[in-house]
Write a protein that holds these residues in place. Structure first.
Motif, short mmCIF file in Angstrom:
data_model
loop_
_atom_site.label_atom_id
_atom_site.label_comp_id
_atom_site.label_asym_id
_atom_site.label_seq_id
_atom_site.Cartn_x
_atom_site.Cartn_y
_atom_site.Cartn_z
N GLU A 134 40.22 -44.90 24.13
CA GLU A 134 41.46 -45.50 23.63
C GLU A 134 41.51 -47.01 23.90
OE1 GLU A 134 46.27 -44.79 24.06
OE2 GLU A 134 44.94 -44.45 25.75
N LEU A 242 39.32 -35.79 13.40
CA LEU A 242 40.41 -36.76 13.54
C LEU A 242 40.23 -37.93 12.57
CD1 LEU A 242 40.85 -36.91 17.40
CD2 LEU A 242 42.23 -35.65 15.74
N PHE A 256 41.18 -44.74 15.03
CA PHE A 256 40.69 -43.53 14.37
C PHE A 256 39.47 -43.81 13.49
CE2 PHE A 256 44.91 -42.11 15.66
CZ PHE A 256 44.56 -40.93 16.29
N ALA B 239 44.52 -32.23 22.53
CA ALA B 239 45.53 -32.30 21.47
C ALA B 239 46.80 -32.99 21.99
CB ALA B 239 45.85 -30.90 20.96
N LEU B 242 46.58 -36.67 21.97
CA LEU B 242 46.67 -37.35 20.67
C LEU B 242 48.07 -37.88 20.42
CD1 LEU B 242 44.61 -34.94 18.40
CD2 LEU B 242 43.88 -37.09 19.45
N TYR B 243 49.05 -37.12 20.87
CA TYR B 243 50.43 -37.59 20.72
C TYR B 243 50.64 -38.87 21.51
CZ TYR B 243 55.44 -37.98 21.46
OH TYR B 243 56.71 -38.47 21.55
N PHE B 256 51.23 -36.72 13.92
CA PHE B 256 50.94 -36.84 15.35
C PHE B 256 52.19 -36.59 16.21
CE2 PHE B 256 47.23 -38.95 13.58
CZ PHE B 256 46.24 -38.27 14.26
#
Lengths: 313, 313
Positions: A134, A242, A256, B239, B242-243, B256
């Motif tokens: 990230e 993704l 992404f 998962a 991801l949020y 998302f």
């Protein structure tokens, strides 16, 4: 240096492979000599059409092709004149220093394991993937599917192979190694993870920082993340999806975009004695270009020499 | 119907639990009677402050609290007057029909397995998560961490429990069940997946559609997706992250947003004989509200009765 490239592998070959070579010759500093295996009658005219200097490449005619859906072991046995088989022959004989294909993945793996020996001391070769972090960094996850069932010792060896790859190819000094697990403390996890933890801690060749959880995979907690190939393959393919979801939903975010496998070219088979790189079946020019660059870097840094030294008793 | 709620569990209790109750009483059709376990001196004033009618709730004083980091088995043993212990006592005695807590997950699991028996015929209870599908649909993944090592038969039972949950709680008719795997064809996968495939195919209580890969988890390939709890937990937490990543990167996409666990409230423990719901430690009002709604739905649909019938020999 000499790099072998299967011109018949992948859904868009040989055209996209030729375009990838063109990109490479225009942009690379070193420019290795490329040995192209495949149907000379198809490749020759394309090479000329894309104005690739004949002195930069050697076409090695291979009249057979292993299709994407063929049974790997059987295909390799029945098609010794295929572009993959001949590619491995060149590598085994030392005529090339690396071999690249976006063809039948199973055949590439079987070929790598059988034509090229494992590094002495390595129990199981492995395949990895890049996980974009990230914060902009880059992580390496392995195994991502070659070893669906693993012994604890395998994970410790993957960590060792991955650390050298992270160091010499990804340019990460003293890479932090973590065990992918379902809890942070030692003792957490399934039987495999519980048994692998102390082996990783005691492995003097790696800088082990403990467990990481699923939520940490995309954070900057570790550089090299190890797990068995079942979980790793699920993570790999979920991560790849993704990128597709972001494209479909028109989420124009550069993060992404980094899940696009084409950025990374292909997957090296780590733990075999020579550089072997497997590309995605849907590889296009950029992916071929990046695979050639990766092969060049693996040769130039003598990564395999470092790996062999690391496993000396 | 009577629903037990641990008022001391989670990082933001009891305040956010009280706010969740307020939301529930204002918005729910049925409005179950709520049994609140915890420190009466703390809860009482908050209940009044948030104008919750005293006749809607029963405070059951519990002078002890199990902290988030306590050892589950030891804490349950040493703190019989804790809000979690008393909550399970009420459930076991039949004074409540469901029990909810956002407290110590391990203590909730141990309590569920020990205070409340498993459904007859169920070898291992399981926990699940919702996976939002790219097309707007909803999938159920299980196990997500209760069973880090599984036998093939466990996966078949998870499929059966998950199918009933998908049908009665998620409203999915004849839910499609898939095995999470690293290849599409039968015979692919690790030893567990290879052995689970024929059991799933032969299980007459489920509509088995085959294997799905990591890239299919967010696509509309299956409604109920089964795997062992190690892989499932990694998927769950990846998962969830991801949020957070979408929030951090200010990706304002509604897809998302659906990875926000608060939308789903909590995780039911499936396979135990009564409804038990475990919330995230960071649950806020919306999560508590959704957990109460989920408990209500599990009771109103007689989900547990359907599950018991499904496992009758």
């Amino acid at each position: 240096m000499n790099i072998g490239l299967d011109m018949m592998g992948g859904d868009f070959s040989p055209l996209e492979a030729v375009k990838g070579i063109q990109l490479y010759l225009r942009n690379a500093d070193l420019a290795a000599r490329l040995f192209l295996t495949g149907d000379e009658g198809l490749i020759g005219p394309l090479i000329d059409e894309y104005e690739i200097p004949r002195e930069a490449v050697t076409i090695v005619h291979a009249p057979q092709v292993i299709a994407m859906n063929e049974h790997p072991t059987r295909a390799l046995k029945e098609k010794p004149q295929s572009s993959i088989s001949i590619g491995f022959q060149l590598l085994a004989k030392g005529q090339t220093d690396a071999f690249i294909s976006a063809g039948n993945t199973g055949a590439m793996l079987v070929g790598a394991l059988h034509s090229i020996k494992s590094i002495e001391g390595v129990q199981r070769p492995t395949i990895s993937t890049i996980l974009p972090k990230e914060n902009g960094g880059t992580g390496l996850l392995l195994d991502v599917g070659l070893n669906a069932d693993c012994k604890p010792e395998n994970l410790s060896q993957f960590a060792q192979l991955g650390s050298l790859y992270a160091q010499y190819i990804l340019g990460i000094g003293n890479p932090r190694v973590a065990l992918v697990n379902i809890g942070e403390e030692e003792g957490k996890g399934n039987l495999l993870a519980q048994a692998a933890y102390p082996l990783l801690r005691e492995n003097k060749q790696v800088h082990f920082v403990g467990n990481i959880e699923g939520r940490d995979l995309l954070l900057d907690k570790a550089d090299v993340m190890v797990c068995e190939g079942f979980t790793g393959n699920i993570i790999l393919k979920l991560a790849e999806s993704l990128y597709e979801i972001a494209v479909n939903k028109q989420i124009g975010n550069s993060y992404f975009e980094r899940f696009n496998f084409e950025n990374y070219g292909g997957t090296p088979v780590l733990g075999v004695a020579k550089p072997v790189i497997i590309g995605h079946g849907i590889s296009k020019a950029k992916a071929f270009f990046n695979m050639i660059l990766l092969a060049e870097k693996m040769i130039a840094t003598n990564l395999l020499g470092k790996m062999k030294a690391s496993f000396l008793p």
